[in-house]
Design a protein around this motif. Structure first.
Motif, PDB file in Angstrom:
ATOM      1  N   LEU A 546       0.834  -1.204   0.000  1.00  0.00           N
ATOM      2  CA  LEU A 546       0.000   0.000   0.000  1.00  0.00           C
ATOM      3  C   LEU A 546       0.875   1.262   0.000  1.00  0.00           C
ATOM      4  O   LEU A 546       0.579   2.246   0.661  1.00  0.00           O
ATOM      5  N   GLY A 547       1.939   1.187  -0.774  1.00  0.00           N
ATOM      6  CA  GLY A 547       2.807   2.346  -0.895  1.00  0.00           C
ATOM      7  C   GLY A 547       3.921   2.329   0.129  1.00  0.00           C
ATOM      8  O   GLY A 547       4.006   1.423   0.965  1.00  0.00           O
ATOM      9  N   ASP A 548       4.763   3.361   0.054  1.00  0.00           N
ATOM     10  CA  ASP A 548       5.881   3.391   0.997  1.00  0.00           C
ATOM     11  C   ASP A 548       5.824   4.601   1.931  1.00  0.00           C
ATOM     12  O   ASP A 548       6.795   4.958   2.558  1.00  0.00           O
ATOM     13  N   ASP A 549       4.653   5.220   1.970  1.00  0.00           N
ATOM     14  CA  ASP A 549       4.505   6.364   2.876  1.00  0.00           C
ATOM     15  C   ASP A 549       3.043   6.424   3.331  1.00  0.00           C
ATOM     16  O   ASP A 549       2.141   5.900   2.645  1.00  0.00           O
ATOM     17  N   ILE A 550       2.820   7.101   4.441  1.00  0.00           N
ATOM     18  CA  ILE A 550       1.470   7.124   5.018  1.00  0.00           C
ATOM     19  C   ILE A 550       0.467   7.779   4.070  1.00  0.00           C
ATOM     20  O   ILE A 550      -0.688   7.345   3.976  1.00  0.00           O
ATOM     21  N   TYR A 551       0.896   8.809   3.328  1.00  0.00           N
ATOM     22  CA  TYR A 551      -0.068   9.524   2.475  1.00  0.00           C
ATOM     23  C   TYR A 551      -0.659   8.635   1.387  1.00  0.00           C
ATOM     24  O   TYR A 551      -1.688   8.951   0.809  1.00  0.00           O
ATOM     25  N   GLN A 552      -0.019   7.503   1.123  1.00  0.00           N
ATOM     26  CA  GLN A 552      -0.513   6.630   0.060  1.00  0.00           C
ATOM     27  C   GLN A 552      -1.609   5.656   0.522  1.00  0.00           C
ATOM     28  O   GLN A 552      -2.297   5.056  -0.293  1.00  0.00           O
ATOM     29  N   ILE A 553      -1.772   5.516   1.817  1.00  0.00           N
ATOM     30  CA  ILE A 553      -2.761   4.553   2.334  1.00  0.00           C
ATOM     31  C   ILE A 553      -4.175   5.064   2.043  1.00  0.00           C
ATOM     32  O   ILE A 553      -4.438   6.256   2.219  1.00  0.00           O
ATOM     33  N   PRO A 554      -5.087   4.191   1.616  1.00  0.00           N
ATOM     34  CA  PRO A 554      -6.479   4.635   1.447  1.00  0.00           C
ATOM     35  C   PRO A 554      -7.118   4.877   2.823  1.00  0.00           C
ATOM     36  O   PRO A 554      -7.708   3.981   3.425  1.00  0.00           O
ATOM     37  N   ALA A 555      -6.915   6.071   3.304  1.00  0.00           N
ATOM     38  CA  ALA A 555      -7.360   6.384   4.670  1.00  0.00           C
ATOM     39  C   ALA A 555      -7.649   7.876   4.792  1.00  0.00           C
ATOM     40  O   ALA A 555      -7.166   8.676   3.992  1.00  0.00           O
ATOM     41  N   ALA A 556      -8.443   8.213   5.785  1.00  0.00           N
ATOM     42  CA  ALA A 556      -8.717   9.621   6.082  1.00  0.00           C
ATOM     43  C   ALA A 556      -9.077   9.719   7.560  1.00  0.00           C
ATOM     44  O   ALA A 556      -9.456   8.717   8.188  1.00  0.00           O
ATOM     45  N   GLY A 557      -8.978  10.923   8.092  1.00  0.00           N
ATOM     46  CA  GLY A 557      -9.318  11.114   9.501  1.00  0.00           C
ATOM     47  C   GLY A 557     -10.285  12.284   9.654  1.00  0.00           C
ATOM     48  O   GLY A 557     -10.408  13.116   8.760  1.00  0.00           O
ATOM     49  N   CYS A 558     -10.963  12.316  10.787  1.00  0.00           N
ATOM     50  CA  CYS A 558     -11.866  13.449  11.010  1.00  0.00           C
ATOM     51  C   CYS A 558     -12.113  13.667  12.502  1.00  0.00           C
ATOM     52  O   CYS A 558     -11.926  12.757  13.317  1.00  0.00           O
ATOM     53  N   ILE A 625     -14.622   9.346   1.729  1.00  0.00           N
ATOM     54  CA  ILE A 625     -14.658   8.217   0.790  1.00  0.00           C
ATOM     55  C   ILE A 625     -13.995   8.613  -0.536  1.00  0.00           C
ATOM     56  O   ILE A 625     -13.272   7.820  -1.145  1.00  0.00           O
ATOM     57  N   ASP A 626     -14.197   9.855  -0.949  1.00  0.00           N
ATOM     58  CA  ASP A 626     -13.507  10.323  -2.168  1.00  0.00           C
ATOM     59  C   ASP A 626     -11.991  10.220  -2.001  1.00  0.00           C
ATOM     60  O   ASP A 626     -11.275   9.815  -2.913  1.00  0.00           O
ATOM     61  N   ARG A 627     -11.525  10.616  -0.832  1.00  0.00           N
ATOM     62  CA  ARG A 627     -10.081  10.546  -0.571  1.00  0.00           C
ATOM     63  C   ARG A 627      -9.591   9.089  -0.617  1.00  0.00           C
ATOM     64  O   ARG A 627      -8.561   8.776  -1.215  1.00  0.00           O
ATOM     65  N   ILE A 628     -10.348   8.224   0.027  1.00  0.00           N
ATOM     66  CA  ILE A 628      -9.968   6.807   0.041  1.00  0.00           C
ATOM     67  C   ILE A 628      -9.932   6.270  -1.392  1.00  0.00           C
ATOM     68  O   ILE A 628      -8.983   5.584  -1.803  1.00  0.00           O
ATOM     69  N   ARG A 633      -7.117   4.523  -6.339  1.00  0.00           N
ATOM     70  CA  ARG A 633      -6.782   4.707  -7.768  1.00  0.00           C
ATOM     71  C   ARG A 633      -5.281   4.879  -7.939  1.00  0.00           C
ATOM     72  O   ARG A 633      -4.664   4.256  -8.788  1.00  0.00           O
ATOM     73  N   ALA A 634      -4.694   5.703  -7.096  1.00  0.00           N
ATOM     74  CA  ALA A 634      -3.254   5.978  -7.231  1.00  0.00           C
ATOM     75  C   ALA A 634      -2.429   4.710  -7.027  1.00  0.00           C
ATOM     76  O   ALA A 634      -1.370   4.540  -7.621  1.00  0.00           O
ATOM     77  N   LEU A 635      -2.952   3.811  -6.204  1.00  0.00           N
ATOM     78  CA  LEU A 635      -2.234   2.543  -5.962  1.00  0.00           C
ATOM     79  C   LEU A 635      -2.565   1.488  -7.020  1.00  0.00           C
ATOM     80  O   LEU A 635      -1.988   0.401  -7.021  1.00  0.00           O
TER      81      LEU A 635
END
Ligand code: BF8
Length: 684
Positions: A546-558, A625-628, A633-635
């Protein structure tokens, strides 16, 4: 005007501000009409707070003002010429500094107790030996040293992190390498939090740093000193001293069993689990139980409020009576002999509410005293003795309880809490292949669409169903939810922390959850425990795929109902760690388009994360969900999944059908034996 500001214009602060759960409405009725409660204060003040203060453009750092500043209007800069961007960035940075200092002062206190514990000066000892070597390494200590030596060096290292004047604090080296390199590139790898907070407070005084980007990068650095420093030390050392949480069955919300009619009831409120732990130990004491019986009670019952509640829920299974917005109503049951408070999120008004009953408010920390409360300082060297003194004070109030004023509604609900980042490995990987691999695999194969963290406060000005609707919409869309702080308590009250609520999940997520008997919302602890989420994200990266950095993970916070400055610090360290963070229903920089544009868009180019604001559950869900999906897609793992769109009828149905699932245990874990009032009763 940027889109987020346009959206902000339409935001309502809640359908019925100040009106809470049925439990709260029922209990507030027990108070006389003229008693001012927090919801009443909201009603009487009107709904909207000052727009300048809210949007970050009120400058009060000197005595030429306060200056209310308007962006783009030369005449309405500060007297000193400060622009709206400078003022807003300063105010935002000061929130980060204050929030980070709260977490980190807590962390330092834990580090001191750890130091004293390993030197044999306080009655605490290291209980979690399994985690010991991992934390030793994280603190730069050789895990192969003899245990005594290792512990002493760990204590020295942990304490020195706070005051480190130069260089990178060692805990930042736990982050994925590419992230650490970005921090280095932009000069935000933090030194000790003491230095970062002092420096940030200095540079935001009159006439110092007047470049909004530079101020915001300073805020980023300070926030990292909190998340990857003070908060992380608090969590890791609390785990060593008190035990690493594992899934545990317990109760949440005011109800029979959480408070008991025939028991002395004591609530612990605030954030310090060490005090609470001492109270738990003292409550076993035969002398204390005998004292309770002497005044006519059958025993003594403990419950928690706010993050202290989360800490003892996670580790001991002690019930949580309420979140931040329920601290008054827990007292309004008339069934509490004492509310024992330590630090943070304790409303001054609880003393006024307590005056209507026999309830003692007991402060325990010299930096957090309250007029009208009894002060019993918690000296950790005499931890058990002090805890007993507190319990004896509570017991002495029992004969003054007026049975006609007692109302204990039956609203408590069974939950499973205690999902540390280590536990998630075992849960998803099973006992024999503990790893994040199955989680990563299920994200890659699309059964789990992504991960969402719902964290932070609840807020008297916000419709409290927001978090619940959001969580339900996310899990229906196959998004696994992680929760901490008062959000976790709120979601617990709606039954979302039970394995059976997996029924509400979309088919992919449900399949994964049902195979392991896991709830769709994982309670990961208190607010300092958001550092667990940083480590879980890092583990996902290290596990691969899932990538090599946190920003690549399909995740979001709120943080849908944020109210505390601590939430701003948390949000900022997640953004600076690569996560998109959605706040609502307001955001503290919306008075400056320039600053908001930077935080919502440009900062993403630096660290991969950014801020957003949303006004209702649907907006939150859409953004997250859009962010995820964008990350999927990027992955290249974006197999099409039908999106469940919630229309108004579905939303209403969700709101009406409060899900109260039957409780069937913990799947593969089996029921973990909780500490509970029963234990007290056994030792008659
Ligand atoms: O630290 S979630 S209301 S109790 S600030 Fe306070 Fe907010 Fe609750 Fe815990 Ni966090």
């Amino acid at each position: 005007m940027i889109d987020e500001r346009a959206r902000f214009g339409k935001i309502k602060t809640g359908k019925k501000p100040g009106i809470q759960t049925k439990t709260a409405e029922e209990l507030y009725k027990s108070l006389k009409e003229d008693v001012l409660t927090a919801p009443k204060r909201v009603e009487r003040r009107g709904i909207l707070p000052c727009a300048f203060g809210k949007g970050g453009t009120c400058c009060r750092v000197c005595n030429m003002g306060p200056c209310q500043v308007v962006e783009g209007v030369e005449e309405l800069k500060g007297i000193c010429g400060a622009s709206a961007a400078t003022v807003t960035a300063r105010n935002f940075a000061r929130m980060v500094a204050a929030g980070g200092s709260a977490h980190s002062d807590h962390g330092r206190h834990v580090a001191h107790i750890f130091y004293e514990a390993v030197h044999g000066d306080v009655p605490f000892e290291v209980r979690d030996k399994r985690k010991l070597k991992v934390v030793a390494q994280a603190l730069g200590v050789d895990p192969n040293l003899p245990e005594d030596e290792m512990l002493k060096r760990m204590a020295d290292s942990a304490l020195s992190v706070f005051s480190q004047q130069e260089g990178e604090i060692i805990l930042t080296h736990r982050a994925p390498k590419p992230l650490l390199e970005k921090w280095r590139k932009y000069g935000v790898v933090p030194r000790g939090v003491d230095r970062e907070v002092v420096e940030l407070t200095h540079r935001t005084t009159i006439g110092v740093d007047q470049d909004y980007k530079n101020i915001l990068l300073g805020a980023a650095r300070c926030s990292l000193a909190d998340g990857w420093g003070g908060s992380m030390i608090a969590t890791e050392l609390q785990d060593l001293l008190l035990g690493n949480p594992k899934p545990i069955k317990a109760k949440v919300n005011i109800g029979q069993g959480v408070l008991k009619l025939d028991h002395v009831n004591v609530a612990v409120h605030g954030h310090d689990p060490l005090l609470a732990d001492a109270l738990v130990m003292a409550s076993y004491d035969p002398e204390i139980i005998a004292s309770a019986k002497k005044v006519g009670a059958k025993g003594l019952t403990l419950c928690g409020v706010c993050c202290t509640g989360n800490e003892i829920l996670m580790r001991k299974g002690i019930p949580v009576a309420g979140s931040f917005i329920q601290q008054e109503v827990v007292i309004a049951t008339g069934a509490l002999e004492a509310v024992v408070v330590d630090i943070q999120c304790i409303m001054q008004n609880i003393v006024e509410i307590a005056k209507n009953f026999h309830t003692a408010v007991i402060t325990t920390n010299p930096i957090a005293m309250m007029e009208g409360a009894i002060h019993i300082p918690f000296d950790e060297k005499r931890a058990i003795e002090v805890a007993k003194e507190i319990l004896r004070t509570a017991i002495s109030r029992f004969p003054q309880r007026n049975p006609n004023k007692v109302t204990i509604p039956n609203n408590s609900i069974d939950v499973v809490a205690g999902f540390s980042h280590e536990t998630i490995m075992y849960i998803l990987g099973g006992r024999f292949r503990a790893s994040y691999k199955p989680l990563n695999e299920n994200i890659i194969n699309g059964k789990i669409r992504g991960i969402a963290a719902i964290v932070g406060c609840d807020n008297y000005r916000v419709d409290e169903s927001l978090q619940v609707e959001l969580a339900k919409e996310l899990i229906a869309n196959n998004v696994l939810v992680l929760a901490t702080g008062c959000s976790a308590t709120r979601l617990a009250m709606e039954g979302l922390l039970s394995p059976e609520s997996a029924e509400l999940a979309g088919p992919g997520l449900r399949e994964v959850l049902e195979a392991i008997g896991c709830p769709p919302v994982l309670h990961m602890g208190s607010c300092v425990d958001n550092s667990r989420i940083l480590l879980a994200a890092t583990e996902i990266v290290h596990t691969g795929g899932l990538g090599d950095d946190i920003y690549q993970i399909p995740a979001a916070g709120c943080a849908p109902q944020w109210m505390s400055e601590k939430a701003v610090s948390i949000g900022m360290y997640f953004v600076t760690s690569g996560v998109q963070v959605v706040f609502g229903p307001s955001f503290p920089t919306l008075g400056s388009k320039v600053v908001t544009d930077f935080l919502f868009h440009e900062i993403e180019k630096y660290f991969g994360g950014s801020w957003r604001v949303a006004g209702n559950a649907n907006e939150f869900a859409n953004i997250m969900i859009d962010r995820i999906d964008e990350k999927r897609r990027a992955l290249g793992i974006d197999k099409p999944k039908p999106r469940v769109l919630f229309d108004m009828a579905m939303r209403r149905a969700l709101e009406e059908a409060r899900y109260v699932p039957p409780f069937h245990g913990l799947g593969c874990f089996g029921p973990h034996v909780p500490y509970k009032q029963e234990t007290v009763e056994v030792s008659k």
